[in-house]
Write an enzyme that holds these catalytic residues in place. Structure first.
Site, PDB file in Angstrom:
ATOM      1  CG  ASP A  22      -1.277 -36.407  83.771  1.00 44.94           C
ATOM      2  OD1 ASP A  22      -2.583 -36.532  82.859  1.00 44.94           O
ATOM      3  OD2 ASP A  22      -1.326 -37.248  84.991  1.00 44.94           O
ATOM      4  CG  ASN A  48      -4.393 -42.717  78.287  1.00 45.64           C
ATOM      5  OD1 ASN A  48      -3.392 -42.642  77.721  1.00 45.64           O
ATOM      6  ND2 ASN A  48      -4.884 -43.373  79.631  1.00 45.64           N
TER       7      ASN A  48
HETATM    8  C1  IPE Z   1      -0.223 -40.916  81.236  1.00 43.08           C
HETATM    9  O1  IPE Z   1      -1.160 -39.823  82.211  1.00 43.08           O
HETATM   10  C2  IPE Z   1      -0.948 -40.949  79.880  1.00 43.08           C
HETATM   11  C3  IPE Z   1      -0.421 -40.443  79.119  1.00 43.08           C
HETATM   12  C4  IPE Z   1      -0.020 -38.848  79.182  1.00 43.08           C
HETATM   13  C5  IPE Z   1      -0.676 -40.140  77.802  1.00 43.08           C
HETATM   14  P1  IPE Z   1      -2.805 -40.761  82.595  1.00 43.08           P
HETATM   15  O2  IPE Z   1      -3.256 -40.057  82.532  1.00 43.08           O
HETATM   16  O3  IPE Z   1      -3.407 -41.896  81.393  1.00 43.08           O
HETATM   17  O4  IPE Z   1      -1.549 -41.629  84.189  1.00 43.08           O
HETATM   18  P2  IPE Z   1      -2.511 -41.748  84.964  1.00 43.08           P
HETATM   19  O5  IPE Z   1      -3.878 -42.664  85.219  1.00 43.08           O
HETATM   20  O6  IPE Z   1      -2.764 -40.405  86.154  1.00 43.08           O
HETATM   21  O7  IPE Z   1      -1.389 -43.243  86.060  1.00 43.08           O
HETATM   22  C1  IPE Z   2      -3.020 -35.836  79.692  1.00 45.41           C
HETATM   23  O1  IPE Z   2      -4.755 -35.356  80.831  1.00 45.41           O
HETATM   24  C2  IPE Z   2      -3.480 -36.309  78.773  1.00 45.41           C
HETATM   25  C3  IPE Z   2      -3.999 -38.115  78.418  1.00 45.41           C
HETATM   26  C4  IPE Z   2      -4.152 -38.692  79.019  1.00 45.41           C
HETATM   27  C5  IPE Z   2      -4.413 -38.447  76.972  1.00 45.41           C
HETATM   28  P1  IPE Z   2      -5.582 -36.148  81.138  1.00 45.41           P
HETATM   29  O2  IPE Z   2      -6.417 -36.345  80.674  1.00 45.41           O
HETATM   30  O3  IPE Z   2      -4.656 -37.520  81.936  1.00 45.41           O
HETATM   31  O4  IPE Z   2      -5.256 -35.548  82.493  1.00 45.41           O
HETATM   32  P2  IPE Z   2      -6.331 -35.332  83.885  1.00 45.41           P
HETATM   33  O5  IPE Z   2      -5.072 -36.482  84.518  1.00 45.41           O
HETATM   34  O6  IPE Z   2      -7.674 -36.094  83.792  1.00 45.41           O
HETATM   35  O7  IPE Z   2      -5.481 -34.192  84.725  1.00 45.41           O
HETATM   36 MG    MG Z   3      -3.765 -37.716  84.170  1.00 48.48          MG
END
Ligand code: IPE
Ligand code: IPE
Ligand code: MG
Length: 239
Positions: A18, A66
């Protein structure tokens, strides 16, 4: 500094990758740039895991939730995934890495599904490390799919209710045949599971770091592994 004890390595490491978006935002860049840098981290961590002897590595790459993100971001993530798979095939073959996926991958775009299937087929006899990508993955959806599978086996008289054990449930999940994660790492400092491997992490050791995924590297990973090796895993028994 203490070294990683190669005899006490976690057999299975699972990572919630993340923080790509926040990494980009802090640098005044577009989120996609963060995902691109995140893909570089994936490469590094896969290679390092294989080098130190991790047997199972499971990466949360795209959750079922997502799909709610803007279409352009989803498209960019799929393109990056296609590119990653194409670029990494040689490395996987040379290093005995087998690719697996967990999740409702039927939802992925056709090209991505084809590249995934091709990579899975070509790496199927590799046995040094299994890299599992969680794609269109949700822990609740996985449990629901397992329930539906078990119910249909009962309806077809293949099994009876007395056959429903923890083992049967485990074997009905997408992760059937895989050991449960020993160590679960989450980057970017969020203290939540976000629907990842709900059944499987019942006794996993959890390591949360504020480091954003694009900045996560070998040193931080080593720190997590050393931290894991200090833990006293009791599994509910008396210490
Ligand atoms: C978790 O990250 C999913 C992945 C790393 C693919 P998210 O960014 O989607 O999770 P939340 O929204 O912070 O819970
Ligand atoms: C993790 O990074 C990748 C996916 C969930 C696909 P994020 O896109 O969730 O990054 P933040 O949480 O917005 O920083
Ligand atoms: Mg995230």
């Amino acid at each position: 500094m203490t070294q990683i004890n190669s005899k006490q390595l976690p057999e299975h490491v699972a990572i919630i990758m993340d923080g790509n978006g926040r990494w980009a935002k802090r640098k005044g860049l577009n989120r996609i740039r963060g995902h691109r840098k995140g893909a570089d981290t994936v490469r590094k961590i896969v290679t390092f895991s294989r080098e130190i002897g991790i047997r199972w590595l499971t990466l949360y790459a795209f959750s079922e939730e997502n799909w709610k993100r803007p279409a352009l971001e989803v498209q960019a993530l799929m393109k990056l995934l296609n590119l990653f798979l194409k670029n990494e095939l040689k490395e996987m073959q040379e290093n005995g890495i087998q690719l697996k996926t967990i999740g409702r991958t039927a939802r992925l775009p056709k090209t991505t599904r084809q590249i995934l299937q091709d990579t899975i087929d070509k790496t199927s006899s590799n046995s040094d490390m299994t890299l599992t990508l969680a794609l269109s993955y949700g822990g609740r959806q996985e449990i629901l799919d397992a329930i539906l599978k078990i119910v249909s086996q009962i309806e077809e008289n293949k099994i009876s209710t007395s056959d429903i054990t923890e083992k049967l449930v485990s074997n009905s999940l997408y992760t059937s045949g895989m050991p449960d994660p020993d160590l679960l790492i989450r980057t970017s400092g969020e203290y939540r599971i976000s629907n990842f491997l709900l059944w499987q992490i019942s006794y996993s050791e959890i390591y949360i770091t504020p480091t954003l995924w694009p900045d996560f590297g070998e040193n931080e990973y080593e720190k997590a592994l050393k931290d894991y090796q200090m833990r006293d895993r009791r599994f509910g028994a008396r210490g």
